[in-house]
Design a protein around this motif. Structure first.
Motif, PDB file in Angstrom:
ATOM      1  N   ALA A  20      12.170   6.656  -2.544  1.00 40.27           N
ATOM      2  CA  ALA A  20      11.630   6.051  -1.323  1.00 40.27           C
ATOM      3  C   ALA A  20      10.953   4.728  -1.642  1.00 40.27           C
ATOM      4  N   LEU A  21      10.265   4.669  -2.787  1.00 40.79           N
ATOM      5  CA  LEU A  21       9.607   3.421  -3.192  1.00 40.79           C
ATOM      6  C   LEU A  21      10.637   2.307  -3.381  1.00 40.79           C
ATOM      7  N   LEU A  22      11.775   2.655  -4.054  1.00 38.94           N
ATOM      8  CA  LEU A  22      12.794   1.643  -4.342  1.00 38.94           C
ATOM      9  C   LEU A  22      13.588   1.253  -3.106  1.00 38.94           C
ATOM     10  N   GLU A  23      13.659   2.167  -2.112  1.00 36.21           N
ATOM     11  CA  GLU A  23      14.386   1.826  -0.893  1.00 36.21           C
ATOM     12  C   GLU A  23      13.547   0.949   0.047  1.00 36.21           C
ATOM     13  N   ASN A  24      12.223   1.090   0.013  1.00 37.40           N
ATOM     14  CA  ASN A  24      11.355   0.312   0.894  1.00 37.40           C
ATOM     15  C   ASN A  24      10.417  -0.509   0.018  1.00 37.40           C
TER      16      ASN A  24
ATOM     17  N   ASP B 179       0.834  -1.213   0.000  1.00 36.18           N
ATOM     18  CA  ASP B 179       0.000   0.000   0.000  1.00 36.18           C
ATOM     19  C   ASP B 179       0.864   1.258   0.000  1.00 36.18           C
ATOM     20  N   GLU B 180       1.962   1.207   0.774  1.00 33.76           N
ATOM     21  CA  GLU B 180       2.857   2.379   0.811  1.00 33.76           C
ATOM     22  C   GLU B 180       3.500   2.625  -0.563  1.00 33.76           C
ATOM     23  N   SER B 181       3.874   1.519  -1.262  1.00 37.93           N
ATOM     24  CA  SER B 181       4.452   1.659  -2.608  1.00 37.93           C
ATOM     25  C   SER B 181       3.444   2.261  -3.560  1.00 37.93           C
ATOM     26  N   ALA B 182       2.159   1.806  -3.462  1.00 43.02           N
ATOM     27  CA  ALA B 182       1.126   2.372  -4.336  1.00 43.02           C
ATOM     28  C   ALA B 182       0.953   3.853  -4.077  1.00 43.02           C
ATOM     29  N   ALA B 183       1.001   4.238  -2.794  1.00 44.15           N
ATOM     30  CA  ALA B 183       0.853   5.659  -2.463  1.00 44.15           C
ATOM     31  C   ALA B 183       2.040   6.467  -2.988  1.00 44.15           C
ATOM     32  N   LEU B 184       3.269   5.939  -2.836  1.00 42.19           N
ATOM     33  CA  LEU B 184       4.457   6.664  -3.327  1.00 42.19           C
ATOM     34  C   LEU B 184       4.422   6.798  -4.838  1.00 42.19           C
TER      35      LEU B 184
ATOM     36  N   LYS C 125       2.733  17.798 -12.075  1.00 43.87           N
ATOM     37  CA  LYS C 125       2.938  19.219 -11.719  1.00 43.87           C
ATOM     38  C   LYS C 125       4.289  19.744 -12.192  1.00 43.87           C
ATOM     39  N   GLY C 126       5.155  18.832 -12.706  1.00 42.08           N
ATOM     40  CA  GLY C 126       6.493  19.260 -13.135  1.00 42.08           C
ATOM     41  C   GLY C 126       7.479  19.303 -12.005  1.00 42.08           C
ATOM     42  N   ALA C 127       7.115  18.770 -10.836  1.00 38.40           N
ATOM     43  CA  ALA C 127       8.046  18.751  -9.691  1.00 38.40           C
ATOM     44  C   ALA C 127       8.904  17.511  -9.784  1.00 38.40           C
ATOM     45  N   LYS C 128       9.967  17.560 -10.584  1.00 42.52           N
ATOM     46  CA  LYS C 128      10.795  16.382 -10.844  1.00 42.52           C
ATOM     47  C   LYS C 128      11.508  15.909  -9.597  1.00 42.52           C
ATOM     48  N   GLU C 129      12.006  16.853  -8.786  1.00 41.90           N
ATOM     49  CA  GLU C 129      12.746  16.435  -7.590  1.00 41.90           C
ATOM     50  C   GLU C 129      11.826  15.706  -6.611  1.00 41.90           C
ATOM     51  N   GLU C 130      10.602  16.207  -6.449  1.00 39.04           N
ATOM     52  CA  GLU C 130       9.648  15.530  -5.555  1.00 39.04           C
ATOM     53  C   GLU C 130       9.323  14.145  -6.086  1.00 39.04           C
ATOM     54  N   ALA C 131       9.156  14.064  -7.449  1.00 39.27           N
ATOM     55  CA  ALA C 131       8.859  12.757  -8.038  1.00 39.27           C
ATOM     56  C   ALA C 131      10.024  11.800  -7.852  1.00 39.27           C
TER      57      ALA C 131
END
Length: 842
Positions: free
Chosen positions: A140-144, A113-118, A128-134
């Protein structure tokens, strides 16, 4: 004995009961059915694979690649459904084990569920064009990852399974001990039945001994094998070079940690992929790619092929690498080992070394050349007659300056050879001319040492090679022979054709010979035969090392045959050249003969210097050592120019030239005088130029250019396929008062250059029919070789292009960068006084 073997009814009943009890115990202690375990483990593996596929698709989506399975909410829901299906546990798990598995599955579902949310947050950030946030969300998805939680579920189940299995094994051990007791009882009964089988017991004992020995031997072999495997693994782990195992098609099978660091990748991501497609950049030329492919395909078992090639990292950067590809010997499908070494530091060191050598070459040779020239002028009397002692000091200084220059040149030549950067100018050479040029350079040294020189050239063979370098080799060998020959001895250079189309050069001396120990170090750097010879004979100890390197670059080696007290013979062979008919291109006009220059001097060193200089500039050089020999040449054919040394042994050259001027046939013959003094020709109207010694090469070439040009105003040939550019250039030239000829293509340019002999050529590169490179190559073969050239082109030229686009004095301009003032100034400089000349100098 039969009575002893007879079994009582009671014993039989007891034995039968024991066997029935044994079967019951084994039936109770048998392992549970494995179908539930296999089914459940398979479901766990599918969950792990599906989690990994989902994460790989997230990564592919992030990299802009096509996904294989999907990353939508339905895919996450499918994974949850798989996890819920796994809550139906195998029957052998206890209630506590079931609670543990439920907890592990809950953690996995939470991570999912956390991966789906990330992922949803990353997609929203991208929108939104926020590449750094993406990027942060994906990171975070790949680390957890959910796959790691799936691994934890699998590990938890395996641990519970092993614990349950261990408990079952303990029960089975108890059953086994009881069964063993029953078996012992049965064996006792059986022993009583076969008490007379001592031979069988002995045989069994021997068999058990052999089995035990074999078991120990196998255990020892397995231990050694495991130790060898461990050592090999440690070597692979510790190797600083990348080591990769490839299959026949180039697929990657294994790689060590160094390879992972070098290419910045993980083994799990690349195993099975094609190594060459993974490691070679797309920008690599097709020829270089084919060399790497052929190295992997054509390498024989037990052999290796080494080559250098740029390689690609996963981040897109490239690095220079040394690849060593070896075929692994053995049966089965072919396997290859590729050793990859990052040579970035080596290349940097080589670049620093080249820069240092370039600095040494410029900062030492330039001032030394000026010093040598100044001392030569003083020795030649430019400042008047020097006192004898002062003249000796000047001569000593000039000699040692030349010696230092030779040493620097030798060191730089040796560095070039070792770096593989020495370029050979290979042409067809007359062997007799090589011997003559060598003798001309060392005759003064031989005369001073009282050694005679002899040349024996049979059949007038020809070879292909670099003239200057081969003369350098022969000069080194002959000068060494002279140095170590006693006074009154002779040095012989033999040239003969051997079977197999080889030409053998032999330098034979009558010196003290060379011992076997000395021959072993003869061709090393800075090697002298002994310290006493070093002091008495001189030399840098580099001549033979350089000579060996030059001969090796020609495809041969210098051999030595010597016996102490009986002289030495140095030999090498070159491929003989067979005369072949010269095909003339139908579109290239036939080239008339070059300008003939008759050089008349008894100074062998001056004659050799002038022959090489004028031949390089495209002149055909005729030689005479006396006025009588020069007169014979003039009677046979009149040259285009005559160069006369005023210090001839058989008469006054000035009177002879005066007589030539009185004859109608030689009245207009251009004559250039070379003298040891600068004032001998003042007031004498017979000369094109009067040149003092030491000879100034640029002045000689300039004077010959004036002497051989056609009378009239300066002539400029403008070659460009663009009409407007030609008109502009012609207008600029005509303002300078020159006669302009135009050509719109390369073939017309060659014809005009041969018909009009221009004083300057302004040449574009991109021409129809013959391009600029072909025009220059053709003109180099004839009288136009020394013509000044301005390359005026719209393309950016490399250093190699500039070297190829060179005739006489050459300057290169780019149309978009050169100003009109720069172009006109270069035209004035290259015409070099011809703008004021209206007729042939007389």
């Amino acid at each position: 004995m039969s009575q002893g073997l007879r079994l009582s009814r009671r014993s039989g009943v007891v034995a039968a009961g024991a066997l029935l009890l044994l079967c019951g115990l084994f039936a109770m202690g048998r392992p549970w059915a494995t179908s539930d375990n296999d089914r459940y483990r398979s479901a766990l593996r599918h969950l792990r694979v599906a989690s990994g596929d989902l994460e790989m698709d997230v990564l592919r989506e992030r990299m802009g690649l096509r996904t294989l399975h999907g990353t939508d909410a339905e895919d996450f829901a499918a994974l949850r459904a798989r996890a819920d299906a796994l809550r139906v546990f195998p029957s052998f798990l206890s209630d506590m084990d079931r609670r543990t598995m439920n907890a592990a599955l809950d953690i996995f579902v939470g991570a999912l569920d956390e991966s789906a949310a990330l992922l949803a947050r990353a997609r929203a950030a991208d929108a939104k064009g926020a590449k750094e946030e993406a990027d942060a969300a994906v990171q975070a998805l790949l680390e957890n990852t959910a796959s790691s939680r799936a691994d934890r579920v699998i590990n938890t189940y395996l641990a519970l399974f092993e614990r349950t299995q261990a408990s079952n094994e303990r029960s089975r051990i108890v059953f086994f001990v009881v069964s063993l007791s029953l078996v012992a009882y049965v064996l006792v009964v059986m022993v009583r039945l076969s008490s007379a089988t001592s031979d069988l017991a002995s045989l069994n004992s021997d068999l058990e001994r052999r089995v035990d020995e074999r078991t120990r031997a196998l255990s020892a072999a397995n231990g050694e094998l495991r130790a060898n495997e461990a050592r090999k693994a440690a070597i692979l782990e510790a190797s600083p070079d990348g080591i990769l195992l490839l299959d026949e098609g180039g697929g990657l099978l294994e790689l060590n940690p160094a390879a992972q660091r070098t290419f910045q990748l993980q083994a799990t991501d690349v195993v099975g992929r094609n190594f060459l497609a993974l490691a070679l950049p797309a920008s690599l030329p097709e020829g270089a790619r084919k060399r790497v492919l052929s190295a992997a395909r054509d390498t024989a078992p037990g052999h290796a092929t080494r080559l250098e090639s740029p390689c690609l990292r996963t981040d897109g950067s490239t690095f220079p690498a040394e690849l060593t590809i070896a075929r692994v010997p053995g049966e089965g499908p072919p396997r290859f080992t590729a050793f990859v070494r990052d040579i970035t530091e080596r290349k940097a060191v080589e670049r620093m070394k080249n820069e240092f050598i370039s600095t040494v070459s410029h900062e030492l040779r330039t001032p030394l050349t000026s010093i040598r020239g100044s001392l030569g002028l003083l020795e030649g009397g430019i400042m008047g007659d020097l006192p004898p002692q002062a003249l000796d000091m000047v001569r000593i200084a000039r000699t040692n300056t030349e010696r230092l220059i030779r040493l620097i040149n030798d060191i730089l030549d040796l560095e070039k050879m070792e770096a593989g950067k020495l370029e050979l100018k290979v042409v067809t050479l007359e062997c007799s001319e090589l011997v003559d040029a060598t003798f001309a350079g060392v005759r003064g040294m031989a005369d001073s040492a009282g050694v005679s020189l002899h040349g024996e050239v049979t059949d007038s063979p020809q070879v292909k090679g670099d003239r200057d370098r081969l003369i350098q080799v022969l000069t080194n060998l002959v000068s060494n022979a002279v140095k170590f020959s006693p006074q009154g001895a002779s040095v012989t250079v033999r040239v003969e054709v051997e079977a197999g189309s080889q030409v053998r050069f032999s330098v034979v001396d009558q010196g003290p010979g060379i011992s076997a120990e000395q021959r072993a170090r003869l061709f090393g750097r800075f090697q002298q035969l002994d310290s006493s010879d070093t002091r008495s004979k001189g030399g840098t100890g580099l001549g033979l090392a350089i000579s060996q390197a030059i001969v090796e670059q020609h495809g041969s080696r210098i051999g030595v045959e010597s016996e102490e007290g009986h002289g030495s013979t140095f030999t090498f062979t070159l491929e003989a050249v067979k005369p072949a008919p010269v095909a003339v291109s139908p579109f290239v006009p036939e080239d008339p003969s070059r300008y003939d220059v008759l050089v008349t001097t008894a100074d062998a060193e001056l004659a050799t210097r002038m022959r090489g200089l004028l031949a390089d500039e495209g002149y055909r050089v005729l030689s005479a050592t006396s006025l009588i020999e020069a007169a014979k040449h003039l009677d046979e054919a009149l040259p285009d120019a005559l160069v006369v040394d005023m210090q001839l042994p058989d008469g006054q050259a000035l009177d002879w030239v005066r007589r030539l001027r009185e004859q109608p046939r030689t009245h207009e013959l251009p004559v250039l005088a070379v003298s040891g003094r600068s004032d001998n020709g003042e007031g004498v109207p017979y000369w094109v130029d009067w040149m003092p010694r030491p000879l100034e090469e640029s002045r000689l070439l300039k004077s010959l250019r004036y002497a051989t040009r056609q009378p009239g105003q300066a002539r400029v040939l403008v070659v460009d396929d663009d009409a407007s550019t030609r008109r502009t250039l012609c207008a600029q030239m005509e303002r300078l008062g020159v006669q302009v000829f135009e050509a719109a293509d390369g073939e017309s340019a060659v014809e005009l250059a041969r018909e009009t002999t221009p004083d300057l050529i302004v040449l574009d590169v991109g021409l129809p029919r013959l391009d600029g490179f072909e025009v220059v190559d053709i003109l180099r073969q004839g009288k136009g070789r020394a013509t000044p050239l301005i390359v005026f082109t719209g393309r950016d030229l490399t250093r190699m292009d500039e070297r190829q686009l060179t005739l006489g004095i050459t300057r290169h301009f780019t149309k978009s960068r050169a100003s009109e003032e720069e172009l006109v100034s270069s035209v004035r400089d290259l015409l070099n006084g011809l703008l004021a000349r209206k007729a042939h100098p007389s």
